[in-house]
Design a protein around this motif. Structure first.
Motif, PDB file in Angstrom:
ATOM      1  N   HIS A   1      45.480  39.137  39.405  1.00 49.83           N
ATOM      2  CA  HIS A   1      44.870  39.345  40.728  1.00 49.83           C
ATOM      3  C   HIS A   1      43.646  38.335  41.189  1.00 49.83           C
ATOM      4  CE1 HIS A   1      41.929  41.222  43.259  1.00 49.83           C
ATOM      5  NE2 HIS A   1      43.075  41.510  44.228  1.00 49.83           N
ATOM      6  N   ASN A   2      42.832  38.520  40.322  1.00 51.71           N
ATOM      7  CA  ASN A   2      41.253  38.119  40.332  1.00 51.71           C
ATOM      8  C   ASN A   2      41.586  36.569  40.225  1.00 51.71           C
ATOM      9  OD1 ASN A   2      40.214  40.365  40.481  1.00 51.71           O
ATOM     10  ND2 ASN A   2      39.571  40.641  38.481  1.00 51.71           N
ATOM     11  N   GLN A   3      42.547  35.838  39.416  1.00 54.51           N
ATOM     12  CA  GLN A   3      42.544  34.452  39.070  1.00 54.51           C
ATOM     13  C   GLN A   3      43.292  33.983  40.601  1.00 54.51           C
ATOM     14  OE1 GLN A   3      41.781  31.992  36.767  1.00 54.51           O
ATOM     15  NE2 GLN A   3      42.135  31.025  38.927  1.00 54.51           N
ATOM     16  N   MET A   4      44.333  34.411  41.208  1.00 59.94           N
ATOM     17  CA  MET A   4      44.881  33.990  42.273  1.00 59.94           C
ATOM     18  C   MET A   4      44.040  34.186  43.654  1.00 59.94           C
ATOM     19  SD  MET A   4      49.090  35.423  41.860  1.00 59.94           S
ATOM     20  CE  MET A   4      48.581  36.980  41.858  1.00 59.94           C
ATOM     21  N   ARG A   5      43.226  35.259  43.521  1.00 62.28           N
ATOM     22  CA  ARG A   5      42.361  35.535  44.705  1.00 62.28           C
ATOM     23  C   ARG A   5      41.638  34.113  44.685  1.00 62.28           C
ATOM     24  NH1 ARG A   5      37.601  37.356  46.161  1.00 62.28           N
ATOM     25  NH2 ARG A   5      37.661  38.667  47.969  1.00 62.28           N
ATOM     26  N   GLU A   6      41.114  33.967  43.468  1.00 64.89           N
ATOM     27  CA  GLU A   6      39.993  32.660  43.343  1.00 64.89           C
ATOM     28  C   GLU A   6      40.687  31.464  43.809  1.00 64.89           C
ATOM     29  OE1 GLU A   6      36.593  30.634  42.209  1.00 64.89           O
ATOM     30  OE2 GLU A   6      36.981  32.572  42.572  1.00 64.89           O
ATOM     31  N   TRP A   7      41.934  31.133  43.520  1.00 65.38           N
ATOM     32  CA  TRP A   7      42.577  30.110  43.928  1.00 65.38           C
ATOM     33  C   TRP A   7      42.711  29.822  45.413  1.00 65.38           C
ATOM     34  CZ3 TRP A   7      47.300  30.719  40.018  1.00 65.38           C
ATOM     35  CH2 TRP A   7      46.642  30.299  38.544  1.00 65.38           C
ATOM     36  N   ILE A   8      42.751  31.277  46.087  1.00 62.91           N
ATOM     37  CA  ILE A   8      43.032  31.355  47.644  1.00 62.91           C
ATOM     38  C   ILE A   8      41.462  30.793  48.185  1.00 62.91           C
ATOM     39  CG2 ILE A   8      43.317  33.186  49.551  1.00 62.91           C
ATOM     40  CD1 ILE A   8      45.474  34.528  47.730  1.00 62.91           C
ATOM     41  N   ASN A   9      40.552  31.556  47.608  1.00 61.79           N
ATOM     42  CA  ASN A   9      39.094  31.566  48.205  1.00 61.79           C
ATOM     43  C   ASN A   9      38.759  30.195  48.017  1.00 61.79           C
ATOM     44  OD1 ASN A   9      38.936  34.323  48.790  1.00 61.79           O
ATOM     45  ND2 ASN A   9      37.807  34.805  46.982  1.00 61.79           N
ATOM     46  N   THR A  10      39.262  29.318  47.187  1.00 61.46           N
ATOM     47  CA  THR A  10      38.691  27.981  46.689  1.00 61.46           C
ATOM     48  C   THR A  10      39.625  26.824  47.418  1.00 61.46           C
ATOM     49  OG1 THR A  10      39.769  27.844  44.584  1.00 61.46           O
ATOM     50  CG2 THR A  10      37.473  28.326  44.553  1.00 61.46           C
ATOM     51  N   ARG A  11      40.373  27.577  48.150  1.00 62.01           N
ATOM     52  CA  ARG A  11      41.397  26.613  48.767  1.00 62.01           C
ATOM     53  C   ARG A  11      42.326  25.931  48.042  1.00 62.01           C
ATOM     54  NH1 ARG A  11      41.446  29.089  53.623  1.00 62.01           N
ATOM     55  NH2 ARG A  11      39.468  29.106  54.397  1.00 62.01           N
ATOM     56  N   GLU A  12      42.325  26.153  46.471  1.00 64.53           N
ATOM     57  CA  GLU A  12      43.472  25.646  45.552  1.00 64.53           C
ATOM     58  C   GLU A  12      44.810  26.038  46.121  1.00 64.53           C
ATOM     59  OE1 GLU A  12      44.444  25.147  41.031  1.00 64.53           O
ATOM     60  OE2 GLU A  12      42.541  26.113  41.591  1.00 64.53           O
ATOM     61  N   TRP A  13      44.767  27.157  46.770  1.00 65.75           N
ATOM     62  CA  TRP A  13      46.041  27.675  47.288  1.00 65.75           C
ATOM     63  C   TRP A  13      45.776  27.811  48.757  1.00 65.75           C
ATOM     64  CZ3 TRP A  13      48.583  32.515  44.403  1.00 65.75           C
ATOM     65  CH2 TRP A  13      49.201  32.029  43.095  1.00 65.75           C
ATOM     66  N   GLU A  14      45.868  26.760  49.475  1.00 69.40           N
ATOM     67  CA  GLU A  14      45.428  26.857  51.025  1.00 69.40           C
ATOM     68  C   GLU A  14      46.341  27.611  51.845  1.00 69.40           C
ATOM     69  OE1 GLU A  14      48.440  23.489  50.447  1.00 69.40           O
ATOM     70  OE2 GLU A  14      47.031  24.106  49.196  1.00 69.40           O
ATOM     71  N   GLU A  15      45.832  28.029  52.940  1.00 68.38           N
ATOM     72  CA  GLU A  15      46.609  28.759  54.043  1.00 68.38           C
ATOM     73  C   GLU A  15      47.831  28.231  54.376  1.00 68.38           C
ATOM     74  OE1 GLU A  15      44.233  29.200  57.705  1.00 68.38           O
ATOM     75  OE2 GLU A  15      42.495  30.123  56.797  1.00 68.38           O
TER      76      GLU A  15
END
Length: 241
Positions: free
Chosen positions: A15-29
């Motif tokens: 969860h923490n890793q995926m959340r980091e990807w979301i926050n850093t926009r590596e996984w964009e909206e």
């Protein structure tokens, strides 16, 4: 209750890793994320663990499921502030119905990054997790997950916490609810949520995320709830200044 040190569960690490990807926009909206099967392979975990990690991000509103399409990074939503501190018990009683709760899970664990941020505590600090199904006259209304810093409830009994938490905190510790912040959005019921609430998978549900604060501004409870769309509604009264 005895506090037992625990290692961070694998699903929380994920969860923490995926959340980091979301926050850093590596996984964009708006991006479609990999399937649970692919995530399980990527993180070298079971599909059940991958599903649990994804579910926590869905509950927090960071991911959203779309029927027949998959799971996507949630788009930022327009937000309007509500007022008041909602109480399920008081709301149901005002309708002349009998409120009740069924305890689904009750355990401690290290806080995830999201929980730590909401509760302003250290990452991995011990928290109590309480999952319940709330009912009115025996009919399931919502499923909720409450996260509470363990330090606030370490000396309280299970009954005090599950039956009358706010009242006990005020009487035993002088800690009372001064305000809360709520975010409400719409989603659809997953298979597990649908089964617990007695509705069809894919039925509409209202998702409420709430942080409650004490009189000195300390956050002491973070709740994620999913309400059956055709059994509950929220009411907001506003006046023009």
């Amino acid at each position: 209750m005895n506090r037992v040190p625990k290692k961070t569960p694998v699903y929380i690490q994920m969860h923490n890793q995926m959340r980091e990807w979301i926050n850093t926009r590596e996984w964009e909206e708006g991006r479609k994320i990999p399937s649970e099967r692919d995530l399980a392979l990527q993180f070298d975990v079971s599909r059940m663990t991958a599903r649990q990690a994804v579910n926590t991000l869905v509950d927090e509103g960071l991911l959203e499921r779309r029927r027949g399409a998959g799971t996507f990074v949630a788009l930022e939503k327009v937000r309007e502030r509500m007022s008041g501190v909602p109480s399920f018990t008081e709301t149901v009683e005002r309708q002349g119905k009998q409120p009740a709760s069924k305890l689904v899970a009750f355990h401690t664990k290290p806080a995830s990054i999201s929980e730590a941020e909401k509760l302003m505590i250290k990452h991995n600090e011990e928290v109590l997790i309480m999952e319940r199904i709330r009912t009115a006259d025996g009919i399931p209304i919502c499923y909720e997950v409450a996260t509470i810093p363990f330090k606030f409830v370490s000396d309280l009994s299970k009954t005090q916490i599950t039956k009358q938490l706010f009242k006990t905190l005020e009487m035993e510790k002088g800690l009372r609810v001064e305000r809360s912040e709520q975010t409400i959005s719409a989603t659809w019921a997953s298979e597990s949520i649908a089964e617990m609430l007695g509705i069809k998978r894919g039925s509409s549900v209202l998702r409420l995320r709430q942080v409650s604060y004490s009189q000195d501004g300390t956050p002491f409870e973070y709740v994620r709830s999913q309400y059956v769309g055709d059994r509950y509604e929220f009411f907001l009264e506003a006046t023009k200044k």
